[in-house]
Design an enzyme around this catalytic site. Structure first.
Site, PDB file in Angstrom:
ATOM      1  N   LYS A 141     -30.202  16.735  32.722  1.00 32.11           N
ATOM      2  CA  LYS A 141     -30.470  16.443  33.942  1.00 32.11           C
ATOM      3  C   LYS A 141     -29.602  17.641  34.739  1.00 32.11           C
ATOM      4  O   LYS A 141     -29.870  17.653  36.213  1.00 32.11           O
ATOM      5  CB  LYS A 141     -30.341  14.993  34.265  1.00 32.11           C
ATOM      6  CG  LYS A 141     -31.308  14.198  33.898  1.00 32.11           C
ATOM      7  CD  LYS A 141     -32.649  14.595  33.902  1.00 32.11           C
ATOM      8  CE  LYS A 141     -33.657  13.365  33.675  1.00 32.11           C
ATOM      9  NZ  LYS A 141     -35.020  13.612  33.980  1.00 32.11           N
ATOM     10  N   SER A 184     -32.860   8.073  23.200  1.00 29.24           N
ATOM     11  CA  SER A 184     -33.939   8.976  23.628  1.00 29.24           C
ATOM     12  C   SER A 184     -34.046  10.064  22.612  1.00 29.24           C
ATOM     13  O   SER A 184     -35.191  10.401  22.038  1.00 29.24           O
ATOM     14  CB  SER A 184     -34.219   9.444  24.786  1.00 29.24           C
ATOM     15  OG  SER A 184     -32.864  10.426  25.066  1.00 29.24           O
TER      16      SER A 184
END
Lengths: 326, 84
Positions: free
Chosen positions: A62, A284
């Site tokens: 991110k 994830s």
């Protein structure tokens, strides 16, 4: 080493460089995040490479969209006199909060209740105001998206709309463009154009769309596969599109397949990555690699799977799932 | 408003300048900060947020004991007792 050789090495060798600003460490084609082969967990048919996005300076993939979104907003004068607000599962908030701290800006983040305490603490350490939000805060209009809806209410409510500005990672094309201009070219260059499969999770879909679009432009035969979690999953950062609103930046044209993974498989693979590869990844990553192994076990090739963040922020999740076994 | 409610009215929350789900968030937050039996007056603009706030109040175990309508200003004032 001669002075001239050292001078060249200082400019080109990341390990020898002195950086003036930590933002220079965010992945870029000139300075990519590492691509590492899975030595034991690749399949017989295919080599699987993991792109280690947790080696970005603020700890996740991110960092890229956060940096680009704020840079463009600053250039357009949108940040002047405003506080930043954003809904985030944690990593975008951490990146935005770190960048806001560097820029001297204030930031509020709305974050789902289920996110690990470690992430909430990091946000507060970075100076962010944190609003933990139940998923069912707005059951009539926004089931399962309470944090997103709450962030929007800051920029829509009469009392607050003039004080806040939202980068809005779910609808901001600069999220996707960050990956189109950096992550995608990096993968292409690092694999010397030999990549056959790209795997990424369904979250904001910036990585999927940006990298997918770039890679397909280089070679339309590259398979782009999206990993979607089960309903009511415990995989922070990923979204099930049947229970969450589809991000507007998702371009389904560049995705060849949506593949579903359950929590058990995701966490088992995460543990295997720790124990068999020495890769301390977030859950994830386990989800993404589980599907990469399943697909590439049949199709072969050179696969690149994204590892969005490390496991260090998920010790509570691991403790809950694996107990004393770790 | 009865005498009993007047005694227990501990907070007034004006949410007319906010939209859903900030309305539900603030209602939930402020009700968590008072004691059982206390009454909070919540003022809301008419609209979908009323349904959300009402549902939030109910699901949290509180009770709306009175609703005052101000049609001229398109607002509602809810008297909510914490803990039912």
């Amino acid at each position: 080493m001669t002075t001239k050789t050292l001078s060249v090495a200082l400019k080109t060798n990341r390990r020898l460089k002195r950086y003036q600003d930590i933002r220079e460490l965010i992945g870029s084609p000139a300075d990519p995040t590492p691509l590492v082969r899975l030595r034991r967990l690749s399949t017989e048919m295919a080599d699987i490479y993991l792109k280690l996005e947790w080696l970005n300076p603020f700890g996740s993939i991110k960092d890229r969209p956060a940096y680009r979104m704020l840079k463009i907003m600053e250039q357009e004068g949108l940040l002047e006199g405003k506080e930043i607000v954003e809904p985030t599962s944690g990593n975008t908030g951490i990146a935005l909060a770190a960048l806001a701290a560097i820029m001297g800006k204030m930031i509020t983040v709305t974050i789902p209740d289920g996110v690990p305490e470690e992430k909430k603490l990091l946000l507060r350490m970075l100076g962010a105001t944190v609003y933990p939000t139940p998923d069912d805060l707005c059951p009539v209009d926004h089931p399962k998206d309470g944090a997103i809806a709450l962030a929007h209410s800051f920029v829509e409510g009469e009392d607050t709309k003039d004080r806040y500005v939202m980068p809005n990672q779910y609808e901001n094309q600069n999220n996707m463009l960050a990956h189109y201009e950096t992550t995608g070219p990096e993968i292409w260059n690092q694999t010397e154009g030999r990549v056959t499969h790209f795997f990424a999770g369904v979250g904001t879909c910036g990585t999927l769309t940006g990298v997918g679009k770039y890679l397909k432009e280089q070679n339309p035969d590259i398979r782009v596969i999206a990993i979607e979690p089960q309903k009511n999953h415990k995989l922070p950062g990923l979204k099930n599109l049947q229970e969450s609103k589809e991000p507007s930046i998702l371009d389904r044209q560049v995705v060849d397949e949506f593949a579903r993974v359950n929590d058990d498989d995701a966490y088992e693979l995460t543990k295997r990555l720790f124990r068999e590869e020495g890769l301390m990844v977030g859950p994830s990553t386990g989800a993404i690699v589980h599907l990469a192994r399943k697909v590439c076990g049949k199709e072969g090739g050179l696969a690149v799977a994204v590892s969005p963040d490390s496991g260090l922020k998920y010790t509570t999740y691991f403790a809950n799932r694996f107990g004393g076994e770790g | 408003m009865g005498e009993k409610e007047q005694i227990n009215l501990v907070k007034e929350l004006d949410l007319t300048g906010t939209v859903c789900p900030m309305t539900s968030y603030q209602a939930r937050l402020q009700l968590s900060r008072v004691n059982d039996g206390d009454i909070v007056k919540i003022t809301l603009k008419k609209g979908d947020q009323v349904k959300d706030v009402s549902q939030t109040i109910k699901s949290e175990g509180h009770r709306v004991i009175e609703v005052e309508r101000d049609d001229a200003n398109e607002i509602l004032r809810l008297l909510v007792r914490k803990g039912g």
